[in-house]
Write a protein that holds these residues in place. Structure first.
Motif, PDB file in Angstrom:
ATOM      1  N   LYS A 168      50.368  38.743  55.204  1.00  0.00           N
ATOM      2  CA  LYS A 168      51.586  39.469  55.565  1.00  0.00           C
ATOM      3  C   LYS A 168      52.796  39.068  54.724  1.00  0.00           C
ATOM      4  O   LYS A 168      53.806  39.772  54.717  1.00  0.00           O
ATOM      5  CB  LYS A 168      51.898  39.265  57.048  1.00  0.00           C
ATOM      6  N   SER A 169      52.683  37.961  53.988  1.00  0.00           N
ATOM      7  CA  SER A 169      53.782  37.512  53.138  1.00  0.00           C
ATOM      8  C   SER A 169      53.426  37.608  51.659  1.00  0.00           C
ATOM      9  O   SER A 169      54.004  36.909  50.821  1.00  0.00           O
ATOM     10  CB  SER A 169      54.178  36.072  53.496  1.00  0.00           C
ATOM     11  N   ASP A 170      52.468  38.478  51.337  1.00  0.00           N
ATOM     12  CA  ASP A 170      52.017  38.624  49.947  1.00  0.00           C
ATOM     13  C   ASP A 170      51.485  40.040  49.762  1.00  0.00           C
ATOM     14  O   ASP A 170      50.352  40.333  50.110  1.00  0.00           O
ATOM     15  CB  ASP A 170      50.923  37.592  49.648  1.00  0.00           C
ATOM     16  N   CYS A 171      52.300  40.926  49.207  1.00  0.00           N
ATOM     17  CA  CYS A 171      51.898  42.334  49.133  1.00  0.00           C
ATOM     18  C   CYS A 171      50.690  42.544  48.228  1.00  0.00           C
ATOM     19  O   CYS A 171      49.760  43.271  48.575  1.00  0.00           O
ATOM     20  CB  CYS A 171      53.065  43.212  48.699  1.00  0.00           C
ATOM     21  N   SER A 172      50.668  41.903  47.064  1.00  0.00           N
ATOM     22  CA  SER A 172      49.545  42.099  46.151  1.00  0.00           C
ATOM     23  C   SER A 172      48.278  41.440  46.697  1.00  0.00           C
ATOM     24  O   SER A 172      47.174  41.992  46.581  1.00  0.00           O
ATOM     25  CB  SER A 172      49.874  41.541  44.763  1.00  0.00           C
ATOM     26  N   GLY A 173      48.439  40.258  47.315  1.00  0.00           N
ATOM     27  CA  GLY A 173      47.283  39.609  47.926  1.00  0.00           C
ATOM     28  C   GLY A 173      46.704  40.446  49.054  1.00  0.00           C
ATOM     29  O   GLY A 173      45.484  40.508  49.232  1.00  0.00           O
ATOM     30  N   PHE A 174      47.579  41.105  49.808  1.00  0.00           N
ATOM     31  CA  PHE A 174      47.125  41.969  50.898  1.00  0.00           C
ATOM     32  C   PHE A 174      46.324  43.148  50.351  1.00  0.00           C
ATOM     33  O   PHE A 174      45.211  43.444  50.813  1.00  0.00           O
ATOM     34  CB  PHE A 174      48.319  42.474  51.704  1.00  0.00           C
ATOM     35  N   VAL A 175      46.862  43.840  49.356  1.00  0.00           N
ATOM     36  CA  VAL A 175      46.162  45.005  48.782  1.00  0.00           C
ATOM     37  C   VAL A 175      44.826  44.581  48.191  1.00  0.00           C
ATOM     38  O   VAL A 175      43.808  45.256  48.385  1.00  0.00           O
ATOM     39  CB  VAL A 175      47.046  45.676  47.707  1.00  0.00           C
ATOM     40  N   THR A 176      44.815  43.454  47.507  1.00  0.00           N
ATOM     41  CA  THR A 176      43.571  42.970  46.899  1.00  0.00           C
ATOM     42  C   THR A 176      42.529  42.631  47.965  1.00  0.00           C
ATOM     43  O   THR A 176      41.342  42.952  47.808  1.00  0.00           O
ATOM     44  CB  THR A 176      43.853  41.721  46.039  1.00  0.00           C
ATOM     45  N   ALA A 177      42.950  42.004  49.050  1.00  0.00           N
ATOM     46  CA  ALA A 177      42.022  41.627  50.121  1.00  0.00           C
ATOM     47  C   ALA A 177      41.459  42.850  50.833  1.00  0.00           C
ATOM     48  O   ALA A 177      40.266  42.918  51.149  1.00  0.00           O
ATOM     49  CB  ALA A 177      42.718  40.709  51.113  1.00  0.00           C
ATOM     50  N   VAL A 184      36.258  47.839  46.684  1.00  0.00           N
ATOM     51  CA  VAL A 184      37.089  48.286  45.568  1.00  0.00           C
ATOM     52  C   VAL A 184      37.526  47.044  44.808  1.00  0.00           C
ATOM     53  O   VAL A 184      38.064  46.109  45.398  1.00  0.00           O
ATOM     54  CB  VAL A 184      38.325  49.066  46.068  1.00  0.00           C
ATOM     55  N   VAL A 185      37.293  47.026  43.517  1.00  0.00           N
ATOM     56  CA  VAL A 185      37.560  45.826  42.726  1.00  0.00           C
ATOM     57  C   VAL A 185      38.966  45.865  42.147  1.00  0.00           C
ATOM     58  O   VAL A 185      39.307  46.754  41.370  1.00  0.00           O
ATOM     59  CB  VAL A 185      36.530  45.673  41.586  1.00  0.00           C
ATOM     60  N   ILE A 186      39.772  44.887  42.539  1.00  0.00           N
ATOM     61  CA  ILE A 186      41.072  44.633  41.919  1.00  0.00           C
ATOM     62  C   ILE A 186      41.011  43.196  41.414  1.00  0.00           C
ATOM     63  O   ILE A 186      40.664  42.297  42.175  1.00  0.00           O
ATOM     64  CB  ILE A 186      42.226  44.807  42.921  1.00  0.00           C
ATOM     65  N   ALA A 190      45.917  39.545  40.400  1.00  0.00           N
ATOM     66  CA  ALA A 190      46.774  40.625  39.908  1.00  0.00           C
ATOM     67  C   ALA A 190      48.004  40.735  40.808  1.00  0.00           C
ATOM     68  O   ALA A 190      47.887  40.813  42.025  1.00  0.00           O
ATOM     69  CB  ALA A 190      46.006  41.942  39.902  1.00  0.00           C
ATOM     70  N   ASP A 191      49.181  40.730  40.193  1.00  0.00           N
ATOM     71  CA  ASP A 191      50.390  40.853  41.001  1.00  0.00           C
ATOM     72  C   ASP A 191      50.736  42.321  41.205  1.00  0.00           C
ATOM     73  O   ASP A 191      50.035  43.229  40.749  1.00  0.00           O
ATOM     74  CB  ASP A 191      51.548  40.083  40.377  1.00  0.00           C
ATOM     75  N   ALA A 192      51.833  42.580  41.915  1.00  0.00           N
ATOM     76  CA  ALA A 192      52.199  43.956  42.249  1.00  0.00           C
ATOM     77  C   ALA A 192      52.487  44.784  41.001  1.00  0.00           C
ATOM     78  O   ALA A 192      52.155  45.975  40.937  1.00  0.00           O
ATOM     79  CB  ALA A 192      53.411  43.960  43.172  1.00  0.00           C
ATOM     80  N   ASN A 193      53.084  44.172  39.984  1.00  0.00           N
ATOM     81  CA  ASN A 193      53.356  44.906  38.746  1.00  0.00           C
ATOM     82  C   ASN A 193      52.064  45.344  38.068  1.00  0.00           C
ATOM     83  O   ASN A 193      51.944  46.485  37.598  1.00  0.00           O
ATOM     84  CB  ASN A 193      54.169  44.017  37.790  1.00  0.00           C
ATOM     85  N   ALA A 194      51.077  44.441  38.026  1.00  0.00           N
ATOM     86  CA  ALA A 194      49.799  44.771  37.390  1.00  0.00           C
ATOM     87  C   ALA A 194      49.055  45.844  38.173  1.00  0.00           C
ATOM     88  O   ALA A 194      48.455  46.750  37.589  1.00  0.00           O
ATOM     89  CB  ALA A 194      48.946  43.511  37.274  1.00  0.00           C
ATOM     90  N   ILE A 195      49.092  45.750  39.502  1.00  0.00           N
ATOM     91  CA  ILE A 195      48.413  46.760  40.326  1.00  0.00           C
ATOM     92  C   ILE A 195      49.074  48.121  40.138  1.00  0.00           C
ATOM     93  O   ILE A 195      48.398  49.149  39.985  1.00  0.00           O
ATOM     94  CB  ILE A 195      48.431  46.345  41.803  1.00  0.00           C
ATOM     95  N   GLY A 203      41.335  56.139  34.851  1.00  0.00           N
ATOM     96  CA  GLY A 203      40.068  55.486  35.169  1.00  0.00           C
ATOM     97  C   GLY A 203      39.635  55.835  36.583  1.00  0.00           C
ATOM     98  O   GLY A 203      39.596  57.008  36.970  1.00  0.00           O
ATOM     99  N   ALA A 204      39.315  54.822  37.375  1.00  0.00           N
ATOM    100  CA  ALA A 204      38.877  55.062  38.750  1.00  0.00           C
ATOM    101  C   ALA A 204      40.025  55.442  39.669  1.00  0.00           C
ATOM    102  O   ALA A 204      39.803  55.892  40.797  1.00  0.00           O
ATOM    103  CB  ALA A 204      38.171  53.822  39.291  1.00  0.00           C
ATOM    104  N   TRP A 205      41.259  55.262  39.206  1.00  0.00           N
ATOM    105  CA  TRP A 205      42.422  55.597  40.023  1.00  0.00           C
ATOM    106  C   TRP A 205      42.925  56.999  39.688  1.00  0.00           C
ATOM    107  O   TRP A 205      43.269  57.288  38.546  1.00  0.00           O
ATOM    108  CB  TRP A 205      43.542  54.586  39.809  1.00  0.00           C
TER     109      TRP A 205
END
Length: 293
Positions: A168-177, A184-186, A190-195, A203-205
């Protein structure tokens, strides 16, 4: 009997005070929206929503008082700031605290049914980001869906619920998890800028036109992510922000979809429209993409 009633009233009152803090934040955001010339359709003040929020805070405060012990509440003094703040915090948390209380004392209660029957509306909707502590909906478990098929809207929500508390205190970690639960492979780390960069790289997105298209894709069971790089924000920052878009209606202002997210240095939100995730100056610049292997 009188001390018990006094303890319940004290607990409920402090819970309502805690919920009032959220209402004030919402009202401030609403006023900012109305003063912002870039906001063409500011939301009107909703008295019913405010009253419901205060009632929820009162009930959460009573539940907290029962948990702490009515004897302790009845004996409270002005110096017992820790106890009083705890009651306020329970009211601020609202349905989150009520859900936890019910799970403790009614173990057979279904978390999913509690979510649908007790989900709390925002006290006074605005375009401002939520403050630390905002969050809705109970925790549930999830199972990953096959990568060869859409994960399913219910599975996406379940994955968000399962991973939110830990991230809940990590937006990129949350999306990756959440992505990992749905196969889905991230890339790890990868931080929020990279995502966000990946969302627009193809590609797949599959990039989506706007929040309406993102909501439709989420309803269709696709894994949808919204993001904005830090450099693209109205106030440039080293850190971007990303969210997982989920199925939900109605859209805020008919264009901002529901999502879950973490927030670096604070606490994200669960099952809220994305106008709470970005400022009024940034929310229309968010990039959305659906994962389609």
């Amino acid at each position: 009997m009188i001390p018990v009633l006094e303890a319940l009233v004290i607990s409920g009152f402090m819970g309502a005070v805690g919920q009032s803090v959220r209402a004030i934040i919402g009202l401030k955001g609403l006023a900012d929206d109305r003063a912002d010339p870039n906001v063409t359709d500011p939301e009107a003040f909703n008295l019913t929503r405010l009253v419901v929020s205060l009632v929820i805070g009162f009930v959460a405060g009573v539940a907290a008082g029962l948990t702490i012990g009515l004897d302790k509440v009845a004996a409270v003094t002005p110096d017992d700031t820790k106890l009083l703040v705890s009651l306020c915090a329970a009211g601020y948390a609202g349905t989150d605290f009520i859900e936890g209380f019910m799970a403790s004392y009614l173990p057979g209660q279904s978390s999913q049914s509690t979510q649908s029957s007790q989900q709390q509306p925002a006290p006074a909707a605005s375009g401002n980001p939520p403050q630390p502590g905002q969050g809705q909906a109970p925790m549930v478990t999830a199972s990953a869906a096959p990568r060869s098929s859409p994960p399913g809207s219910a599975n996406v929500i379940a994955a968000c619920e399962a991973e939110w508390e830990a991230h809940k205190s990590d937006c990129s970690g949350f999306v990756t998890a959440v992505a990992a639960r749905l196969s889905v492979v991230i890339p790890a780390g990868a931080d929020a800028n990279a995502i966000t960069q990946a969302l627009g790289a193809g590609g797949a997105w599959q990039k989506l036109a706007d929040g309406v298209a993102a909501a439709a894709a989420a309803q269709a069971g696709k894994f949808v992510v919204g993001g904005l790089a830090g450099a693209q924000q109205a106030v440039p920052d080293a850190h971007g922000h990303v969210v997982v878009v989920v199925d939900g209606q109605p859209l805020n202002r008919n264009k901002y979809p529901f999502a879950y997210w973490g927030r670096l240095g604070g606490v994200g939100a669960k099952d809220q429209t994305i106008n709470w995730a970005w400022s009024a100056a940034d929310r229309d610049k968010v990039i959305y993409a659906a994962y389609e292997p």
